[in-house]
Design an enzyme around this catalytic site. Structure first.
Site, PDB file in Angstrom:
ATOM      1  N   HIS A 183      -2.459  -7.519  -4.845  1.00 54.79           N
ATOM      2  CA  HIS A 183      -3.547  -6.890  -5.618  1.00 54.79           C
ATOM      3  C   HIS A 183      -3.347  -7.112  -7.118  1.00 54.79           C
ATOM      4  O   HIS A 183      -3.656  -6.236  -7.924  1.00 54.79           O
ATOM      5  CB  HIS A 183      -3.629  -5.392  -5.299  1.00 54.79           C
ATOM      6  CG  HIS A 183      -4.246  -5.119  -3.957  1.00 54.79           C
ATOM      7  ND1 HIS A 183      -5.597  -5.158  -3.745  1.00 54.79           N
ATOM      8  CD2 HIS A 183      -3.683  -4.820  -2.761  1.00 54.79           C
ATOM      9  CE1 HIS A 183      -5.852  -4.885  -2.470  1.00 54.79           C
ATOM     10  NE2 HIS A 183      -4.712  -4.683  -1.842  1.00 54.79           N
ATOM     11  N   ASP A 240      -5.783  -3.389 -10.107  1.00 50.42           N
ATOM     12  CA  ASP A 240      -6.092  -4.096  -8.863  1.00 50.42           C
ATOM     13  C   ASP A 240      -6.668  -5.456  -9.213  1.00 50.42           C
ATOM     14  O   ASP A 240      -6.722  -5.817 -10.402  1.00 50.42           O
ATOM     15  CB  ASP A 240      -7.064  -3.265  -7.989  1.00 50.42           C
ATOM     16  CG  ASP A 240      -6.757  -3.436  -6.504  1.00 50.42           C
ATOM     17  OD1 ASP A 240      -6.772  -4.593  -6.050  1.00 50.42           O
ATOM     18  OD2 ASP A 240      -6.495  -2.437  -5.818  1.00 50.42           O
ATOM     19  N   GLU A 283      -1.055  -4.739   1.334  1.00 48.44           N
ATOM     20  CA  GLU A 283      -1.871  -5.933   1.571  1.00 48.44           C
ATOM     21  C   GLU A 283      -1.444  -7.127   0.712  1.00 48.44           C
ATOM     22  O   GLU A 283      -2.295  -7.873   0.219  1.00 48.44           O
ATOM     23  CB  GLU A 283      -3.355  -5.611   1.305  1.00 48.44           C
ATOM     24  CG  GLU A 283      -3.889  -4.535   2.225  1.00 48.44           C
ATOM     25  CD  GLU A 283      -5.331  -4.146   1.933  1.00 48.44           C
ATOM     26  OE1 GLU A 283      -6.089  -4.012   2.894  1.00 48.44           O
ATOM     27  OE2 GLU A 283      -5.679  -3.947   0.756  1.00 48.44           O
TER      28      GLU A 283
END
Ligand code: ACM
Ligand code: ZN
Length: 637
Positions: free
Chosen positions: A281, A207, A348
């Site tokens: 990410h 991440d 995202e």
């Protein structure tokens, strides 16, 4: 005399409560086993088999898997009992592999009678789950890490249990990027989830805040990407790494470490699905390999400072180097992890830099892609092609829908159920992890007495989870999982606090099914497992005992405060006069009006005349502000 605690058809999991307590035996109710997850069918009697130092474990000793299960059983029992059962071809605790090749590999039958204990199953996995149930039949002291002496001895009630899981995918996700967990901690987490018959460990390995898996062909990923400046403050409020500051926080798993974890998980019948989160990410990747940024790669690993839309964290989807990079990463990941699935994230993904990037724009033009959503879809399809060539299947978060789903993708639905519903209806397998039931990083009770996080997922929310939405073919829903993101989880004890008991509720939903829920019965069993966790030195949250405080407005604008509790047998006491509430201060009966000039509301819960929840202290001014968000009709007060 037998007590039929509950009887359920194996397939349908329909639960019929037929407790017929033997009058002479009410005392033994205290030892009624508190099994989590609840088996599909249990009959109990008031006689006991006693575990003693001369008890033996019997199984085909040529069978390595059975030997490993006996080893786990013996090692779990030894800590508490101080003795080891000898292992032979026949014994008092018998593992029997049945010749029923069509049976569910995880189902088992557990019988305890005057012949001893028999666990029968078609596959070793079933024997393993029968062994876990057997441990839960023993007194809570069996979880002790030091030699213990239960009052009644090591009693195992005579019983007949038939059991099988409702869902194939019963998962737990641990984010090891935001917080670094050692391989020993990861193995402890796997052992804890396996205790509750969870069978998939989703390992969120990468991440923005750290890359945690050794990729031999790309050493900078771990040299640069696995370490950042140390910070403990509130997430998104942290000071970025300063010039010259040492990157002392972090770590990564070598491929040898990962093999060790995989062997440990396999011995507990836990599949491990690695997640490599791309194209978003990906900040840690860009710090290590800046050539894959669209415009300008960030220089330091994010420590928990705000950066979305400011610093790049998506791989450039126009640059072939990004795909060559992913080919290298996935080649090593696929060789290391035996599971058929690899999770490629897809959540995202910030696309603002893609929209400005000449390479991304060129790619969109060349491929006829009309939006950056379609560019994301293009990226994910290419991930699927890479994985397919390696014999692996792709899982992605539900954003992989945007711009069109890759042909054979499995969708992990987290922004509620809708992403999963749409995917299932278009013929894709789905794993349901809606955040309001399954996100273990959220508050689990009154915020002012919980460690800082965001949003709410109470134990009741996890218990009420139903992975199969109406109108969806249940065959398309593989199951569900709890997800522990670790932005606000600074150490392993706190990971446990966030996971249990909500993880027990999810384990029960996913194993026992959703047809016959009994919240009050579940709470009783949870309390027994609190005791087990205490003996095992495993942390958990007691948030279910805290009062719930709901300020609202009446239709004509008056402020009222509703107090409630997740448990049906708690009394709630309160004060507005700056004193501590107890059972002599007013007991809550109906929504409260704030007295003139009162500055604080203090609330506490009691059970059986004793305080049980935390004292909650809230400013009335804050409650008045919050009340504006909820208006109720007078009839609904
Ligand atoms: C997620 O919570 N971003 C999958
Ligand atoms: Zn780009």
């Amino acid at each position: 005399m037998k007590k039929l605690i509950h009887l359920a058809a194996l397939a349908g999991a329909s639960l019929i409560l037929l407790a017929s307590c033997n009058d002479a035996n009410n005392a033994s109710l205290s030892t009624t086993p508190s099994l989590i997850p609840l088996p599909q069918a249990v009959t109990l009697s008031d006689q006991y088999f006693m575990l003693t130092p001369s008890t033996t474990i019997g199984y085909d000793t040529n069978n390595k898997e059975l030997a490993a299960i006996a080893g786990i059983l013996n090692s779990k029992m030894k800590n508490a009992t101080g003795f080891t059962c000898s292992e032979k071809a026949t014994g008092d605790i018998r593992f029997v592999l049945l010749d029923t090749p069509t049976a569910n590999a995880e189902s088992y039958q557990l019988t305890v009678d005057n012949d001893g204990v028999e666990i029968a199953a078609a596959q070793p996995a079933g024997i393993f789950y029968g062994m876990q149930t057997l441990l839960q039949l023993l007194p809570t002291e069996i979880n002790s890490t030091t030699v213990a002496t239960p009052a009644a001895g090591w009693e195992i009630p005579y019983t007949d249990i038939k059991d099988a899981p409702q869902f194939k995918h019963r998962g737990m996700m641990l984010d090891v990027s935001r917080h670094w967990f050692t391989k020993e901690e990861v193995m402890a987490y796997i052992d804890q989830m396996a205790t509750y018959k969870m069978n998939v460990f989703h390992w969120h390995l990468t991440d923005d805040q750290g890359w945690r898996i050794e990729i031999k062909s790309l050493p900078r990923l771990t040299e640069m990407g696995a370490f950042r400046a140390p910070r403990v403050g509130q997430w998104w409020q942290r000071e970025p790494q300063q010039p010259g500051e040492a990157t002392t926080y972090g770590g990564y798993y070598t491929q040898e470490d990962i093999k060790e974890v995989l062997a440990y998980a396999a011995a507990r019948y836990v599949r491990v699905i690695p997640e490599i989160d791309v194209p978003g990410h990906a900040l840690a990747i860009l710090v290590a390999y800046p050539e894959m940024a669209c415009i300008k790669a960030p220089k330091t690993i994010n420590v928990g400072e705000k950066f979305y839309g400011i610093d790049e964290n998506s791989l450039c989807a126009g640059n072939e180097a990004s795909f060559e990079f992913m080919e290298k990463v996935l080649t090593e990941v696929a060789a290391l992890f035996p599971d058929e699935y690899i999770h490629i994230g897809g959540d995202e993904c910030y696309k603002g830099f893609w929209a400005k990037c000449p390479k991304c724009k060129k790619r969109m033009q060349a491929e006829g892609l009309k939006s950056t959503h379609e560019l994301q879809s293009y990226f994910i399809r290419r991930m699927e092609t890479i994985l397919k060539a390696k014999g692996k299947k792709l899982i992605g978060w539900d954003e992989i829908h945007e711009g069109g789903l890759a042909p054979e993708a499995t969708v992990m639905s987290w922004r509620g159920m809708q992403g999963g519903i749409t995917a299932a209806k278009s013929g894709h397998h789905v794993i349901m992890t809606p955040n309001n039931n399954c996100y273990l990083d959220l508050y689990q009770g009154e915020r002012s007495v919980e460690p800082d996080t965001y949003s709410m997922c109470r134990l009741t929310d996890s218990y009420n989870f139903n992975p199969i939405p109406e109108g969806v073919d249940p065959e398309m829903i593989l199951g569900g999982q709890g997800n522990l993101w670790t932005e606000s989880v600074p150490h392993f004890r706190h990971a446990e606090y966030m996971t249990w008991p909500r993880g027990w509720a999810l384990a029960e939903v996913l194993w026992s099914g959703t047809d016959n829920k009994d919240w009050n019965g579940f709470v009783k069993r949870v309390e027994n497992h609190f005791e087990r966790a205490d003996y095992a030195k495993i942390n958990y949250a007691r948030s279910m005992y805290n009062a719930i405080i709901n300020p609202f407005r009446t239709e004509n604008g008056d402020v009222r405060i509703e107090l409630a509790s997740e448990l049906s047998d708690l009394a709630i006491y309160y004060t507005f006069d700056n004193t501590d509430p107890d059972s002599y201060t007013p007991q809550y009966k109906a929504p409260l009006t704030i007295p003139k000039d009162a500055t604080w509301l203090r609330v506490v819960t009691y059970r059986d005349g004793k305080p049980i929840g935390k004292v909650i202290t809230l400013k009335t001014a804050d409650l008045i502000k919050q009340s504006a968000g909820s208006v109720r009709k007078v009839g609904n007060l």
